[in-house]
Structure formats: C-alpha cells, structure tokens
Design an enzyme around this catalytic site. Structure first.
Site, PDB file in Angstrom:
ATOM      1  N   ALA A  73       0.841  -1.194   0.000  1.00  0.00           N
ATOM      2  CA  ALA A  73       0.000   0.000   0.000  1.00  0.00           C
ATOM      3  C   ALA A  73       0.877   1.245   0.000  1.00  0.00           C
ATOM      4  O   ALA A  73       1.917   1.280   0.658  1.00  0.00           O
ATOM      5  CB  ALA A  73      -0.918   0.012   1.218  1.00  0.00           C
ATOM      6  N   GLU A 105      -2.168 -12.516  -3.832  1.00  0.00           N
ATOM      7  CA  GLU A 105      -3.542 -12.416  -4.306  1.00  0.00           C
ATOM      8  C   GLU A 105      -3.895 -10.953  -4.470  1.00  0.00           C
ATOM      9  O   GLU A 105      -3.446 -10.120  -3.673  1.00  0.00           O
ATOM     10  CB  GLU A 105      -4.510 -13.030  -3.295  1.00  0.00           C
ATOM     11  CG  GLU A 105      -4.557 -14.526  -3.330  1.00  0.00           C
ATOM     12  CD  GLU A 105      -4.556 -15.110  -1.931  1.00  0.00           C
ATOM     13  OE1 GLU A 105      -4.683 -14.350  -0.958  1.00  0.00           O
ATOM     14  OE2 GLU A 105      -4.396 -16.329  -1.811  1.00  0.00           O
ATOM     15  N   ASN A 110      -8.518  -4.689  -9.523  1.00  0.00           N
ATOM     16  CA  ASN A 110      -7.481  -3.741  -9.072  1.00  0.00           C
ATOM     17  C   ASN A 110      -6.413  -3.583 -10.165  1.00  0.00           C
ATOM     18  O   ASN A 110      -5.303  -4.099 -10.073  1.00  0.00           O
ATOM     19  CB  ASN A 110      -6.866  -4.233  -7.761  1.00  0.00           C
ATOM     20  CG  ASN A 110      -5.996  -3.182  -7.091  1.00  0.00           C
ATOM     21  OD1 ASN A 110      -5.602  -2.200  -7.733  1.00  0.00           O
ATOM     22  ND2 ASN A 110      -5.683  -3.386  -5.824  1.00  0.00           N
ATOM     23  N   TYR A 117       2.284  -5.678 -10.575  1.00  0.00           N
ATOM     24  CA  TYR A 117       2.850  -7.024 -10.435  1.00  0.00           C
ATOM     25  C   TYR A 117       3.299  -7.575 -11.795  1.00  0.00           C
ATOM     26  O   TYR A 117       4.351  -8.214 -11.893  1.00  0.00           O
ATOM     27  CB  TYR A 117       1.848  -7.953  -9.757  1.00  0.00           C
ATOM     28  CG  TYR A 117       1.424  -7.448  -8.385  1.00  0.00           C
ATOM     29  CD1 TYR A 117       2.375  -6.983  -7.482  1.00  0.00           C
ATOM     30  CD2 TYR A 117       0.092  -7.395  -8.015  1.00  0.00           C
ATOM     31  CE1 TYR A 117       2.001  -6.486  -6.257  1.00  0.00           C
ATOM     32  CE2 TYR A 117      -0.292  -6.906  -6.778  1.00  0.00           C
ATOM     33  CZ  TYR A 117       0.672  -6.446  -5.900  1.00  0.00           C
ATOM     34  OH  TYR A 117       0.303  -5.943  -4.679  1.00  0.00           O
TER      35      TYR A 117
HETATM   36  C1  ACO Z   1      -0.956  -8.216  -2.545  1.00  0.00           C
HETATM   37  C2  ACO Z   1      -1.731  -6.921  -2.337  1.00  0.00           C
HETATM   38  O1  ACO Z   1      -1.552  -6.216  -1.371  1.00  0.00           O
HETATM   39  S1  ACO Z   1      -2.840  -6.418  -3.552  1.00  0.00           S
HETATM   40  C3  ACO Z   1      -3.347  -4.768  -3.045  1.00  0.00           C
HETATM   41  C4  ACO Z   1      -2.440  -3.705  -3.568  1.00  0.00           C
HETATM   42  N1  ACO Z   1      -2.664  -2.457  -2.837  1.00  0.00           N
HETATM   43  C5  ACO Z   1      -3.697  -1.630  -3.077  1.00  0.00           C
HETATM   44  O2  ACO Z   1      -4.527  -1.835  -3.977  1.00  0.00           O
HETATM   45  C6  ACO Z   1      -3.799  -0.428  -2.164  1.00  0.00           C
HETATM   46  C7  ACO Z   1      -4.204   0.814  -2.934  1.00  0.00           C
HETATM   47  N2  ACO Z   1      -3.251   1.118  -4.028  1.00  0.00           N
HETATM   48  C8  ACO Z   1      -1.999   1.521  -3.789  1.00  0.00           C
HETATM   49  O3  ACO Z   1      -1.552   1.633  -2.652  1.00  0.00           O
HETATM   50  C9  ACO Z   1      -1.142   1.874  -4.996  1.00  0.00           C
HETATM   51  O4  ACO Z   1      -1.990   2.339  -6.033  1.00  0.00           O
HETATM   52  C10 ACO Z   1      -0.279   0.697  -5.541  1.00  0.00           C
HETATM   53  C11 ACO Z   1       0.432   0.000  -4.388  1.00  0.00           C
HETATM   54  C12 ACO Z   1      -1.138  -0.323  -6.295  1.00  0.00           C
HETATM   55  C13 ACO Z   1       0.756   1.286  -6.514  1.00  0.00           C
HETATM   56  O5  ACO Z   1       1.622   2.151  -5.787  1.00  0.00           O
HETATM   57  P1  ACO Z   1       2.468   3.318  -6.487  1.00  0.00           P
HETATM   58  O6  ACO Z   1       3.589   3.688  -5.579  1.00  0.00           O
HETATM   59  O7  ACO Z   1       1.556   4.398  -6.922  1.00  0.00           O
HETATM   60  O8  ACO Z   1       3.038   2.581  -7.785  1.00  0.00           O
HETATM   61  P2  ACO Z   1       4.327   3.019  -8.619  1.00  0.00           P
HETATM   62  O9  ACO Z   1       4.342   4.498  -8.813  1.00  0.00           O
HETATM   63  O10 ACO Z   1       5.542   2.424  -8.021  1.00  0.00           O
HETATM   64  O11 ACO Z   1       4.001   2.341 -10.021  1.00  0.00           O
HETATM   65  C14 ACO Z   1       4.638   1.110 -10.384  1.00  0.00           C
HETATM   66  C15 ACO Z   1       3.841   0.469 -11.503  1.00  0.00           C
HETATM   67  O12 ACO Z   1       2.551   0.088 -11.018  1.00  0.00           O
HETATM   68  C16 ACO Z   1       1.574   0.273 -12.066  1.00  0.00           C
HETATM   69  N3  ACO Z   1       0.626   1.300 -11.637  1.00  0.00           N
HETATM   70  C17 ACO Z   1       0.645   1.971 -10.462  1.00  0.00           C
HETATM   71  N4  ACO Z   1      -0.441   2.786 -10.391  1.00  0.00           N
HETATM   72  C18 ACO Z   1      -1.134   2.616 -11.531  1.00  0.00           C
HETATM   73  C19 ACO Z   1      -2.345   3.175 -12.034  1.00  0.00           C
HETATM   74  N5  ACO Z   1      -3.057   4.077 -11.328  1.00  0.00           N
HETATM   75  N6  ACO Z   1      -2.795   2.749 -13.245  1.00  0.00           N
HETATM   76  C20 ACO Z   1      -2.101   1.833 -13.950  1.00  0.00           C
HETATM   77  N7  ACO Z   1      -0.926   1.279 -13.539  1.00  0.00           N
HETATM   78  C21 ACO Z   1      -0.464   1.664 -12.325  1.00  0.00           C
HETATM   79  C22 ACO Z   1       2.352   0.682 -13.298  1.00  0.00           C
HETATM   80  O13 ACO Z   1       2.762  -0.489 -13.980  1.00  0.00           O
HETATM   81  C23 ACO Z   1       3.565   1.365 -12.680  1.00  0.00           C
HETATM   82  O14 ACO Z   1       4.682   1.373 -13.518  1.00  0.00           O
HETATM   83  P3  ACO Z   1       4.933   2.647 -14.518  1.00  0.00           P
HETATM   84  O15 ACO Z   1       5.039   3.842 -13.618  1.00  0.00           O
HETATM   85  O16 ACO Z   1       6.223   2.301 -15.193  1.00  0.00           O
HETATM   86  O17 ACO Z   1       3.723   2.710 -15.418  1.00  0.00           O
END
Ligand code: ACO
Length: 149
Positions: A73, A105, A110, A117
């Site tokens: 997160a 998972e 999402n 991933y």
């Molecule tokens: C196993 C689990 O915990 S599953 C649950 C995952 N956690 C959540 O859903 C909680 C809510 N979401 C979040 O906290 C965030 O949106 C996260 C963790 C999914 C991503 O965190 P961020 O720090 O914003 O990601 P980061 O900037 O490092 O991006 C890495 C890659 O993720 C993907 N990504 C991240 N955000 C997005 C988005 N909004 N739309 C599409 N791709 C995305 C892209 O592939 C990106 O690579 P790129 O920048 O080269 O396109």
C-alpha cells in the site's frame, strides 16, 4: 520526495495502520502489525519519509523457498512516484537470490496493482471466486518463479 526503504519497527505501526484503513476494507490493526515484528517468517518494509512518516509499505512472509506478499500500500498523496516499484523490486531481488517463487492475491478489478505485479514478472495462475467481500470480488492468484533446477 525523499524516502528510504527500512524494516518496519514500532515507530511505523500507527502510520501503517492508518494507511491500511485508507486502502483496505479489512485493514490490519496496530496489534496485528505488531505481531509481525516477532514473526521470524515476516519481512515488512516501509518507505519512510524524511520526517519518519510512512509513505508506503509492503509485507512478505517466507516459508521454506516460498514467499507470499501479503500487503502492499502507498499513501494516495505519494502514488505514481515509484514507491511500490521500489518495494516490489526489493522483494523480487530477494526472491531471485533465495526463493523458488513468490505468490500473492489481488482483487480482479485492481488494475493498478495488477499492472504493478505484471511489470515485475508476475503472471496469473488462478482465480479464487468471491474471495473478497466489501465489495464481493474474485481474487487473482499471481506468481513469479525462478528455476532452481
Ligand atoms: C498483494 C496486495 O496487497 S494487492 C493490493 C495492492 N494495494 C492496493 O490496492 C492499495 C491501494 N493502491 C496503492 O496503494 C497503490 O496504487 C499501488 C500500491 C497499487 C501502486 O503504488 P504506487 O507507488 O503508486 O506505484 P508506482 O508508482 O511504483 O508504479 C509502479 C507500476 O505500477 C503500475 N501502476 C501503479 N499505479 C497505476 C495506475 N493508477 N494505473 C495503472 N498502472 C499503475 C504501473 O505499472 C507502474 O509502472 P509505470 O510507472 O512504469 O507505469
């Protein structure tokens, strides 16, 4: 934005629990997180801001040669700046050195997390029907393997 990746310690627990409440319908509590400090199979990493605040975090459990990523997160104010990339890259590099595979998972809807991933070499290996509630949704099971043969 400056941050460093550090192992989770007591000072992070309130911040992580707040982030959990922001991100998830069944958030981990401070007590649940604190238990992980004493869990020898757990490696929890925090993206810590210059003032010690929690910008993001991720948790890994390792049993034998299998790693399971529990939680990832990032604070909404700090998203799309590579924090999750850095957290997952750390686990993938650890996996490449020590593990046969990593699994996790994720909610089927999402898209940001699935893209994250996939970027790091994970792919779908199965689906768990209605695995989540609030709202009800399938889980996609993803893995990342290393050939140890
Ligand atoms: C196993 C689990 O915990 S599953 C649950 C995952 N956690 C959540 O859903 C909680 C809510 N979401 C979040 O906290 C965030 O949106 C996260 C963790 C999914 C991503 O965190 P961020 O720090 O914003 O990601 P980061 O900037 O490092 O991006 C890495 C890659 O993720 C993907 N990504 C991240 N955000 C997005 C988005 N909004 N739309 C599409 N791709 C995305 C892209 O592939 C990106 O690579 P790129 O920048 O080269 O396109």
């Amino acid at each position: 934005m400056n941050y460093q990746l550090v192992p989770m310690d007591r000072s992070h627990l309130e911040g992580i629990a707040a982030l959990e409440r922001t991100c998830f319908s069944h958030p981990w509590s401070v007590d649940m997180l604190a238990e992980e400090l004493y869990n020898e199979t757990a490696s929890f990493l925090v993206a810590e801001g210059e003032d010690g605040s929690v910008l993001g975090y991720a948790g890994l459990h390792v049993v034998l040669d299998e790693g399971y990523i529990d939680n990832v997160a990032v604070d909404p104010a700090y998203r799309r700046q590579g924090i999750a990339d850095a957290l997952i890259d750390t686990f993938v590099r650890f996996g490449a050195a020590k593990l046969a595979f990593l699994t996790l998972e994720v909610r089927a809807g999402n898209a940001p997390a699935i893209a994250l991933y996939e970027k790091h070499g994970f792919y779908e290996v199965g689906r768990r029907k209605d695995y989540y509630d609030d709202p009800k949704e399938d889980a996609i099971l993803m893995t990342r393997e290393w050939d140890r043969a």
